[in-house]
Design a protein around this motif. Structure first.
Motif, PDB file in Angstrom:
ATOM      1  N   GLU A  33      64.843 -26.986 -17.616  1.00  0.00           N
ATOM      2  CA  GLU A  33      63.652 -27.403 -18.366  1.00  0.00           C
ATOM      3  C   GLU A  33      64.000 -28.665 -19.134  1.00  0.00           C
ATOM      4  N   HIS A  58      45.065 -22.778 -26.617  1.00  0.00           N
ATOM      5  CA  HIS A  58      45.162 -22.013 -25.373  1.00  0.00           C
ATOM      6  C   HIS A  58      44.506 -20.655 -25.529  1.00  0.00           C
ATOM      7  N   ARG A 347      50.562 -27.165 -12.232  1.00  0.00           N
ATOM      8  CA  ARG A 347      49.601 -28.216 -12.547  1.00  0.00           C
ATOM      9  C   ARG A 347      50.076 -29.604 -12.094  1.00  0.00           C
ATOM     10  N   PHE A 354      44.816 -26.536 -13.472  1.00  0.00           N
ATOM     11  CA  PHE A 354      44.832 -25.084 -13.436  1.00  0.00           C
ATOM     12  C   PHE A 354      44.706 -24.530 -14.851  1.00  0.00           C
TER      13      PHE A 354
HETATM   14  P1  FDA Z   1      53.499 -26.686 -17.483  1.00  0.00           P
HETATM   15  O1  FDA Z   1      53.243 -28.133 -17.739  1.00  0.00           O
HETATM   16  O2  FDA Z   1      53.169 -25.731 -18.557  1.00  0.00           O
HETATM   17  O3  FDA Z   1      55.038 -26.488 -17.136  1.00  0.00           O
HETATM   18  C1  FDA Z   1      55.797 -27.434 -16.417  1.00  0.00           C
HETATM   19  C2  FDA Z   1      57.158 -27.505 -17.069  1.00  0.00           C
HETATM   20  O4  FDA Z   1      58.024 -28.294 -16.265  1.00  0.00           O
HETATM   21  C3  FDA Z   1      57.113 -28.158 -18.445  1.00  0.00           C
HETATM   22  O5  FDA Z   1      57.757 -27.339 -19.381  1.00  0.00           O
HETATM   23  C4  FDA Z   1      57.853 -29.469 -18.226  1.00  0.00           C
HETATM   24  O6  FDA Z   1      58.566 -29.898 -19.382  1.00  0.00           O
HETATM   25  C5  FDA Z   1      58.798 -29.107 -17.102  1.00  0.00           C
HETATM   26  N1  FDA Z   1      59.234 -30.261 -16.318  1.00  0.00           N
HETATM   27  C6  FDA Z   1      58.452 -31.240 -15.799  1.00  0.00           C
HETATM   28  N2  FDA Z   1      59.203 -32.141 -15.154  1.00  0.00           N
HETATM   29  C7  FDA Z   1      60.492 -31.723 -15.260  1.00  0.00           C
HETATM   30  C8  FDA Z   1      61.725 -32.262 -14.822  1.00  0.00           C
HETATM   31  N3  FDA Z   1      61.782 -33.427 -14.152  1.00  0.00           N
HETATM   32  N4  FDA Z   1      62.868 -31.590 -15.105  1.00  0.00           N
HETATM   33  C9  FDA Z   1      62.822 -30.418 -15.815  1.00  0.00           C
HETATM   34  N5  FDA Z   1      61.675 -29.877 -16.257  1.00  0.00           N
HETATM   35  C10 FDA Z   1      60.515 -30.523 -15.997  1.00  0.00           C
HETATM   36  N6  FDA Z   1      44.531 -22.939 -19.870  1.00  0.00           N
HETATM   37  C11 FDA Z   1      43.771 -21.841 -20.171  1.00  0.00           C
HETATM   38  O7  FDA Z   1      43.711 -20.903 -19.380  1.00  0.00           O
HETATM   39  N7  FDA Z   1      43.086 -21.780 -21.365  1.00  0.00           N
HETATM   40  C12 FDA Z   1      43.124 -22.786 -22.283  1.00  0.00           C
HETATM   41  O8  FDA Z   1      42.495 -22.688 -23.337  1.00  0.00           O
HETATM   42  C13 FDA Z   1      43.914 -23.941 -21.972  1.00  0.00           C
HETATM   43  N8  FDA Z   1      43.984 -24.979 -22.842  1.00  0.00           N
HETATM   44  C14 FDA Z   1      44.724 -26.090 -22.526  1.00  0.00           C
HETATM   45  C15 FDA Z   1      44.771 -27.159 -23.437  1.00  0.00           C
HETATM   46  C16 FDA Z   1      45.509 -28.294 -23.134  1.00  0.00           C
HETATM   47  C17 FDA Z   1      45.547 -29.435 -24.115  1.00  0.00           C
HETATM   48  C18 FDA Z   1      46.217 -28.373 -21.902  1.00  0.00           C
HETATM   49  C19 FDA Z   1      47.005 -29.600 -21.550  1.00  0.00           C
HETATM   50  C20 FDA Z   1      46.177 -27.321 -21.009  1.00  0.00           C
HETATM   51  C21 FDA Z   1      45.434 -26.173 -21.303  1.00  0.00           C
HETATM   52  N9  FDA Z   1      45.394 -25.084 -20.436  1.00  0.00           N
HETATM   53  C22 FDA Z   1      44.617 -23.983 -20.745  1.00  0.00           C
HETATM   54  C23 FDA Z   1      46.138 -25.103 -19.143  1.00  0.00           C
HETATM   55  C24 FDA Z   1      47.541 -24.463 -19.226  1.00  0.00           C
HETATM   56  O9  FDA Z   1      48.319 -25.189 -20.140  1.00  0.00           O
HETATM   57  C25 FDA Z   1      48.172 -24.488 -17.823  1.00  0.00           C
HETATM   58  O10 FDA Z   1      47.424 -23.681 -16.955  1.00  0.00           O
HETATM   59  C26 FDA Z   1      49.624 -24.006 -17.735  1.00  0.00           C
HETATM   60  O11 FDA Z   1      50.387 -24.371 -18.840  1.00  0.00           O
HETATM   61  C27 FDA Z   1      50.222 -24.586 -16.471  1.00  0.00           C
HETATM   62  O12 FDA Z   1      51.537 -24.138 -16.264  1.00  0.00           O
HETATM   63  P2  FDA Z   1      52.504 -24.975 -15.324  1.00  0.00           P
HETATM   64  O13 FDA Z   1      53.738 -24.171 -15.164  1.00  0.00           O
HETATM   65  O14 FDA Z   1      51.796 -25.420 -14.115  1.00  0.00           O
HETATM   66  O15 FDA Z   1      52.762 -26.345 -16.117  1.00  0.00           O
END
Ligand code: FDA
Length: 372
Positions: A33, A58, A347, A354
């Motif tokens: 991470e 969230h 995402r 998503f």
């Molecule tokens: P997520 O971005 O959470 O995880 C990816 C991880 O990979 C991160 O921790 C990142 O640091 C890491 N990473 C990336 N590149 C890397 C690299 N090169 N090396 C190491 N690590 C790396 N959904 C919902 O159901 N209700 C809600 O109210 C909301 N509200 C909301 C508000 C806002 C402002 C946002 C931006 C999003 C929401 N969401 C939401 C959506 C929700 O945040 C989303 O569905 C999940 O967090 C997605 O999870 P992921 O694992 O896909 O991505």
């Protein structure tokens, strides 16, 4: 090769569900991470007894019983119901657009009165043919007052573009509700995990078969990782994975400004949207209201959310799924399909907006493909 079966890049919901399920099947998993903490954008942290949503509000919601049961294994949820309020130049309006909003706007009392008012406003603007942009689309759906006061400024701030320059498809539907119901979501299940979201990911990753390293960027050692691990689950940016070979995908970023205030209740609601163009932020979150005013009663924590353009190095919060970007993504997805030892998910890995329940579902589908 090392002794791990999988390298999971990113400890957000996608990566964590995958790691959890792999470990349940006896696989050894390394999670890396790049941030200093796990849980991706659902990360919450406690201050003064208040769970602060560090990357925006969230609210968990789903109509899928399986997903609801799945997530309830990792936390108990409260009965929080999302009912944001809009502040337009100091006037308060209930959201989503419903009988309360119409009463606040026009003094209408019955569904018939409100319906007539909206139809009258839609008719007063003579739109010919298909809406050519977001402004025309919104007016054709809800009329001018709702558009001017509750949609225009907010949307323009969010996208950093004029509504007349935004494509109509961004707003396909604008739910208008002829009941006095401020519940934003139509889903069967909704709530906030008591004690915050981070515990969900902590519990998912709590296994002797899972090791976690934070503050590690995959791209610092990409080739080594791909050589050493039999299989990689990648949840970072798909365009970056391929070194932006076909060009950059577009993202929207955000800036969060947190403030602790010596009042017990600042705004009376978890989420207030600022829908005028002049206020630079789109919303203020008051975190304690996600948990019904829990925490030290003399203090509260608020977060102002400012939309921002994205450039390399910034946090890519939202994919911009317009026609052009989706086309570019398809080119990257073709390359991804040829990386036989890499699963692209989440995402950023699938370049798709998503919600949490959708990302869990998507991860479980990948798990099923992989193991069952
Ligand atoms: P997520 O971005 O959470 O995880 C990816 C991880 O990979 C991160 O921790 C990142 O640091 C890491 N990473 C990336 N590149 C890397 C690299 N090169 N090396 C190491 N690590 C790396 N959904 C919902 O159901 N209700 C809600 O109210 C909301 N509200 C909301 C508000 C806002 C402002 C946002 C931006 C999003 C929401 N969401 C939401 C959506 C929700 O945040 C989303 O569905 C999940 O967090 C997605 O999870 P992921 O694992 O896909 O991505």
């Amino acid at each position: 090769l090392n002794s791990y079966d999988y390298l999971v890049v990113g400890s957000g919901l996608f990566g964590s569900v995958f790691a959890h399920e792999a470990a349940l099947r006896g696989k050894r998993v390394k999670v890396i991470e790049k941030r200093e903490h796990i849980a991706g954008n659902i990360y919450t942290k406690e201050f003064d007894g208040i769970q602060v949503h560090q990357y925006g509000a969230h609210i968990f919601h789903t109509s899928d019983r399986e997903i609801w049961d799945y997530v309830n294994q990792f936390a108990k949820f409260n009965r929080y119901t999302n009912s944001p309020v809009a502040n337009y130049k100091g006037q308060m309006y209930n959201l989503p657009f419903n009988m309360n909003t119409f009463n606040e706007l026009w003094g209408t009392r019955t569904p018939e009165e409100a319906f007539k008012k909206i139809e009258e406003q839609k008719r007063a603007v003579h739109l010919v043919g298909q809406p050519r942009n977001l402004e025309e689309q919104a007016i054709s759906l809800v009329g001018t007052d709702i558009y001017q006061k509750l949609i225009k400024g907010y949307t323009e701030k969010q996208w950093g573009k004029k509504a007349t320059e935004l494509p109509a498809f961004i707003i396909r539907r604008l739910p208008v509700r002829f009941t006095y119901d401020n519940n934003y979501f139509n889903d069967t299940y909704q709530g906030i995990p008591i004690g915050g979201y981070t515990q969900i990911v902590e519990k998912m990753l709590d296994s002797d078969l899972i090791d976690i390293e934070t503050n590690v960027d995959f791209f610092a050692h990409k080739d080594r990782y791909l050589g050493e691990y039999p299989k990689v689950v990648f949840t970072g940016m798909i365009d970056q994975y391929f070194d932006y070979k076909y060009g950059e995908l577009e993202y929207r970023s955000l800036r969060f400004e947190n403030e602790e205030l010596n009042v017990s209740n600042y705004q009376g609601n978890a989420v207030i949207n600022y829908t005028d163009a002049e206020t630079p932020y789109t919303r203020i979150i008051e975190h304690k209201h996600f948990e019904f005013g829990k925490g030290d009663s003399g203090k509260t924590i608020i977060t102002r959310e400012y939309p921002a353009n994205w450039k390399r190095g910034d946090e890519p919060y939202y994919p911009v799924n317009d026609v052009q970007n989706n086309k570019l993504y398809k080119q990257y997805a073709k390359l991804a399909a040829r990386e036989s030892n890499v699963i692209f998910g989440g995402r950023l890995g699938q370049y798709r907006y998503f919600d949490m329940h959708q990302v869990i579902h998507s991860a479980l589908v990948r798990v099923h493909d992989e193991f069952d």
